[in-house]
Design a protein around this motif. Structure first.
Motif, PDB file in Angstrom:
ATOM      1  N   THR A  80      32.858  29.744 -12.849  1.00 29.89           N
ATOM      2  CA  THR A  80      34.003  28.884 -13.161  1.00 29.89           C
ATOM      3  C   THR A  80      35.059  28.298 -11.921  1.00 29.89           C
ATOM      4  OG1 THR A  80      34.324  30.337 -14.951  1.00 29.89           O
ATOM      5  CG2 THR A  80      36.528  29.149 -14.303  1.00 29.89           C
ATOM      6  N   GLY A  81      34.795  28.981 -10.719  1.00 27.34           N
ATOM      7  CA  GLY A  81      35.602  28.752  -9.631  1.00 27.34           C
ATOM      8  C   GLY A  81      34.639  27.507  -9.245  1.00 27.34           C
ATOM      9  N   LEU A  82      33.042  27.417  -9.103  1.00 26.61           N
ATOM     10  CA  LEU A  82      32.435  26.309  -8.853  1.00 26.61           C
ATOM     11  C   LEU A  82      32.772  25.289  -9.652  1.00 26.61           C
ATOM     12  CD1 LEU A  82      30.043  25.740  -6.802  1.00 26.61           C
ATOM     13  CD2 LEU A  82      28.513  26.343  -8.541  1.00 26.61           C
ATOM     14  N   LEU A  83      32.926  25.143 -10.903  1.00 30.75           N
ATOM     15  CA  LEU A  83      33.270  24.027 -11.754  1.00 30.75           C
ATOM     16  C   LEU A  83      34.647  23.591 -11.495  1.00 30.75           C
ATOM     17  CD1 LEU A  83      33.010  22.332 -14.320  1.00 30.75           C
ATOM     18  CD2 LEU A  83      33.732  24.211 -15.537  1.00 30.75           C
ATOM     19  N   GLU A  84      35.589  24.477 -11.263  1.00 29.53           N
ATOM     20  CA  GLU A  84      37.129  23.908 -11.022  1.00 29.53           C
ATOM     21  C   GLU A  84      36.961  23.191  -9.578  1.00 29.53           C
ATOM     22  OE1 GLU A  84      39.185  27.478 -10.876  1.00 29.53           O
ATOM     23  OE2 GLU A  84      39.340  27.615 -13.192  1.00 29.53           O
ATOM     24  N   SER A  85      36.106  23.624  -8.559  1.00 25.96           N
ATOM     25  CA  SER A  85      36.070  22.930  -7.112  1.00 25.96           C
ATOM     26  C   SER A  85      35.643  21.457  -7.363  1.00 25.96           C
ATOM     27  CB  SER A  85      34.999  23.624  -6.213  1.00 25.96           C
ATOM     28  OG  SER A  85      33.800  23.416  -6.682  1.00 25.96           O
ATOM     29  N   THR A  86      34.852  21.044  -8.615  1.00 23.87           N
ATOM     30  CA  THR A  86      34.559  19.681  -8.725  1.00 23.87           C
ATOM     31  C   THR A  86      35.913  18.854  -9.190  1.00 23.87           C
ATOM     32  OG1 THR A  86      33.886  19.996 -11.204  1.00 23.87           O
ATOM     33  CG2 THR A  86      32.437  20.267  -9.410  1.00 23.87           C
ATOM     34  N   PHE A  87      37.097  19.425  -9.508  1.00 25.59           N
ATOM     35  CA  PHE A  87      38.181  19.054 -10.016  1.00 25.59           C
ATOM     36  C   PHE A  87      39.418  18.773  -9.033  1.00 25.59           C
ATOM     37  CE2 PHE A  87      36.437  20.280 -14.140  1.00 25.59           C
ATOM     38  CZ  PHE A  87      36.649  19.223 -14.934  1.00 25.59           C
ATOM     39  N   ILE A  93      40.274  11.375  -3.346  1.00 28.88           N
ATOM     40  CA  ILE A  93      39.180  11.152  -2.386  1.00 28.88           C
ATOM     41  C   ILE A  93      38.598   9.924  -3.020  1.00 28.88           C
ATOM     42  CG2 ILE A  93      38.974  13.319  -1.491  1.00 28.88           C
ATOM     43  CD1 ILE A  93      36.429  13.883  -3.506  1.00 28.88           C
ATOM     44  N   GLU A  94      37.636   9.104  -2.053  1.00 26.15           N
ATOM     45  CA  GLU A  94      37.020   8.026  -2.636  1.00 26.15           C
ATOM     46  C   GLU A  94      35.832   8.422  -3.485  1.00 26.15           C
ATOM     47  OE1 GLU A  94      34.416   9.327   0.595  1.00 26.15           O
ATOM     48  OE2 GLU A  94      36.468   9.075   0.546  1.00 26.15           O
ATOM     49  N   LEU A  95      35.418   7.661  -4.505  1.00 26.15           N
ATOM     50  CA  LEU A  95      34.445   7.931  -5.524  1.00 26.15           C
ATOM     51  C   LEU A  95      33.186   8.530  -4.944  1.00 26.15           C
ATOM     52  CD1 LEU A  95      33.827   7.528  -8.316  1.00 26.15           C
ATOM     53  CD2 LEU A  95      32.978   5.180  -7.935  1.00 26.15           C
ATOM     54  N   MET A  96      32.525   8.022  -3.746  1.00 22.53           N
ATOM     55  CA  MET A  96      31.313   8.621  -3.480  1.00 22.53           C
ATOM     56  C   MET A  96      31.366   9.981  -2.950  1.00 22.53           C
ATOM     57  SD  MET A  96      28.561   6.522  -0.917  1.00 22.53           S
ATOM     58  CE  MET A  96      27.039   7.073  -0.688  1.00 22.53           C
ATOM     59  N   THR A  97      32.601  10.379  -2.422  1.00 22.34           N
ATOM     60  CA  THR A  97      32.865  11.951  -2.131  1.00 22.34           C
ATOM     61  C   THR A  97      32.954  12.584  -2.990  1.00 22.34           C
ATOM     62  OG1 THR A  97      33.687  11.210   0.316  1.00 22.34           O
ATOM     63  CG2 THR A  97      34.227  13.274  -0.780  1.00 22.34           C
ATOM     64  N   GLN A  98      33.637  12.086  -4.191  1.00 24.14           N
ATOM     65  CA  GLN A  98      33.816  12.902  -5.473  1.00 24.14           C
ATOM     66  C   GLN A  98      32.594  13.273  -6.159  1.00 24.14           C
ATOM     67  OE1 GLN A  98      37.137  11.521  -7.925  1.00 24.14           O
ATOM     68  NE2 GLN A  98      36.196  12.379  -9.734  1.00 24.14           N
ATOM     69  N   GLU A  99      31.652  12.180  -6.022  1.00 21.99           N
ATOM     70  CA  GLU A  99      30.303  12.344  -6.674  1.00 21.99           C
ATOM     71  C   GLU A  99      29.549  13.197  -5.980  1.00 21.99           C
ATOM     72  OE1 GLU A  99      28.975  10.951  -9.210  1.00 21.99           O
ATOM     73  OE2 GLU A  99      30.429   9.331  -9.876  1.00 21.99           O
ATOM     74  N   LEU A 100      29.748  13.376  -4.657  1.00 21.06           N
ATOM     75  CA  LEU A 100      29.053  14.329  -3.652  1.00 21.06           C
ATOM     76  C   LEU A 100      29.357  15.571  -4.095  1.00 21.06           C
ATOM     77  CD1 LEU A 100      26.982  14.952  -1.454  1.00 21.06           C
ATOM     78  CD2 LEU A 100      28.741  14.488   0.312  1.00 21.06           C
ATOM     79  N   VAL A 101      30.755  15.930  -4.312  1.00 23.88           N
ATOM     80  CA  VAL A 101      31.405  17.333  -4.674  1.00 23.88           C
ATOM     81  C   VAL A 101      30.771  17.672  -5.668  1.00 23.88           C
ATOM     82  CG1 VAL A 101      33.534  18.265  -5.105  1.00 23.88           C
ATOM     83  CG2 VAL A 101      33.399  16.974  -3.356  1.00 23.88           C
ATOM     84  N   GLN A 165      26.059   7.873   2.594  1.00 21.40           N
ATOM     85  CA  GLN A 165      27.335   7.925   3.208  1.00 21.40           C
ATOM     86  C   GLN A 165      27.305   7.587   4.656  1.00 21.40           C
ATOM     87  OE1 GLN A 165      29.200  11.449   1.577  1.00 21.40           O
ATOM     88  NE2 GLN A 165      30.573  10.350   0.387  1.00 21.40           N
ATOM     89  N   ALA A 166      26.546   8.167   5.351  1.00 22.16           N
ATOM     90  CA  ALA A 166      26.356   8.162   6.746  1.00 22.16           C
ATOM     91  C   ALA A 166      26.017   6.677   7.074  1.00 22.16           C
ATOM     92  CB  ALA A 166      25.624   9.217   7.317  1.00 22.16           C
ATOM     93  N   SER A 167      25.207   6.278   6.534  1.00 20.12           N
ATOM     94  CA  SER A 167      24.776   4.727   6.781  1.00 20.12           C
ATOM     95  C   SER A 167      25.804   3.840   6.377  1.00 20.12           C
ATOM     96  CB  SER A 167      23.692   4.463   5.932  1.00 20.12           C
ATOM     97  OG  SER A 167      22.407   5.275   6.216  1.00 20.12           O
ATOM     98  N   SER A 168      26.640   4.152   5.421  1.00 16.78           N
ATOM     99  CA  SER A 168      27.783   3.150   5.006  1.00 16.78           C
ATOM    100  C   SER A 168      28.941   3.190   6.004  1.00 16.78           C
ATOM    101  CB  SER A 168      28.263   3.563   3.435  1.00 16.78           C
ATOM    102  OG  SER A 168      29.421   2.933   3.213  1.00 16.78           O
TER     103      SER A 168
END
Length: 190
Positions: A80-87, A93-101, A165-168
Motif C-alpha cells: 500500500t505504501g508503494l502504491l501511495e508513493s505514486t500519488f 512534478i513534470e509529467l515524465m518524472t511522474q511517469e517514471l515514479v 530524461q537524461a538525453s532531454s
C-alpha cells in the motif's frame, strides 16, 4: 517457536499479487502514455490471473484463500505504501518524472513478485513427491515465465525512460548554451 508453514507463506504471495493488481489498475488509469497504459493493462490482467491461480492453489492444498496471515498483513501494508508513493508528487512534478515514479513502483512490485515465484519454485522442488509438489509446480509453471517478462519489461522500460530524461536534459542544456552564445553575439553587433 513459531515457524512459517506453507499455509502461512502462500497468503504472503497472494496478498502481494492482489496489491499488484490494484497497482496496475491505478497506474493504467493515471498514465498519459498510451504504450505504458497498454502494457500496464496487459500485465494487470495477467496479475489478476495470478491471484486466481494462487487462490486455487491455496484451496487445492486445503487452505482458505481469504485467510490473511500476519506476514500477509505486513506485505499488504508495505505494498500500500508503494502504491501511495505514486500519488505523493502528483501535480507537483513534470509529467515524465511522474511517469517514471509510477514505473518504478511497478518495477519494485515486479521484483518482489519475481522473488516470490522463484521462492515458490524452490519450495516445489523441495517438497516430497505428491499432491503438494504437483500443485506448487503447476502454479509455478503457469506464472513464473510471465513474472520474468514483467520484471524484464519494467527494468528495461525504466532504463529507457531515465535515458530519455537524461538525453532531454542534455539537449535542453545544449539549447540553452546555444541561445546564450547567440545572445552574446547579438550584443556585440548592436
Amino acid at each position: 517457536i513459531y515457524t512459517l508453514s506453507l499455509h502461512d507463506a502462500l497468503p504472503i504471495l497472494l496478498a502481494h499479487e492482489r496489491c499488484g493488481a490494484q497497482l496496475y489498475r491505478s497506474v493504467a488509469g493515471r498514465t498519459n502514455n498510451p504504450m505504458l497504459k497498454k502494457q500496464y493493462e496487459h500485465f494487470g490482467t495477467e496479475t489478476v490471473e495470478h491471484v486466481e491461480i494462487l487462490e486455487r492453489l491455496v484451496t487445492r492444498l486445503g487452505g482458505d484463500p481469504n485467510y490473511v496471515s500476519p506476514q500477509a498483513r505486513a506485505t499488504t501494508k508495505a505494498d500500500t505504501g508503494l502504491l501511495e508513493s505514486t500519488f505523493l508528487l502528483a501535480g507537483s512534478i513534470e509529467l515524465m518524472t511522474q511517469e517514471l515514479v509510477m514505473l518504478e513502483a511497478v518495477m519494485l512490485a515486479e521484483a518482489k513478485d519475481h522473488a516470490n515465484w522463484s521462492c515458490l519454485s524452490v519450495l516445489a522442488q523441495a517438497a516430497p513427491e505428491g499432491e503438494v509438489r504437483d500443485a506448487l509446480t503447476e502454479a509455478v509453471e503457469q506464472v513464473e515465465p510471465q513474472e520474468d517478462q514483467h520484471l524484464g519489461w519494467a527494468t528495461d522500460m525504466r532504463c529507457k525512460m531515465i535515458s530519455a530524461q537524461a538525453s532531454s536534459s542534455m539537449a535542453q542544456s545544449v539549447g540553452e548554451a546555444a541561445e546564450q552564445i547567440v545572445a552574446r553575439i547579438k550584443s556585440w553587433l548592436d
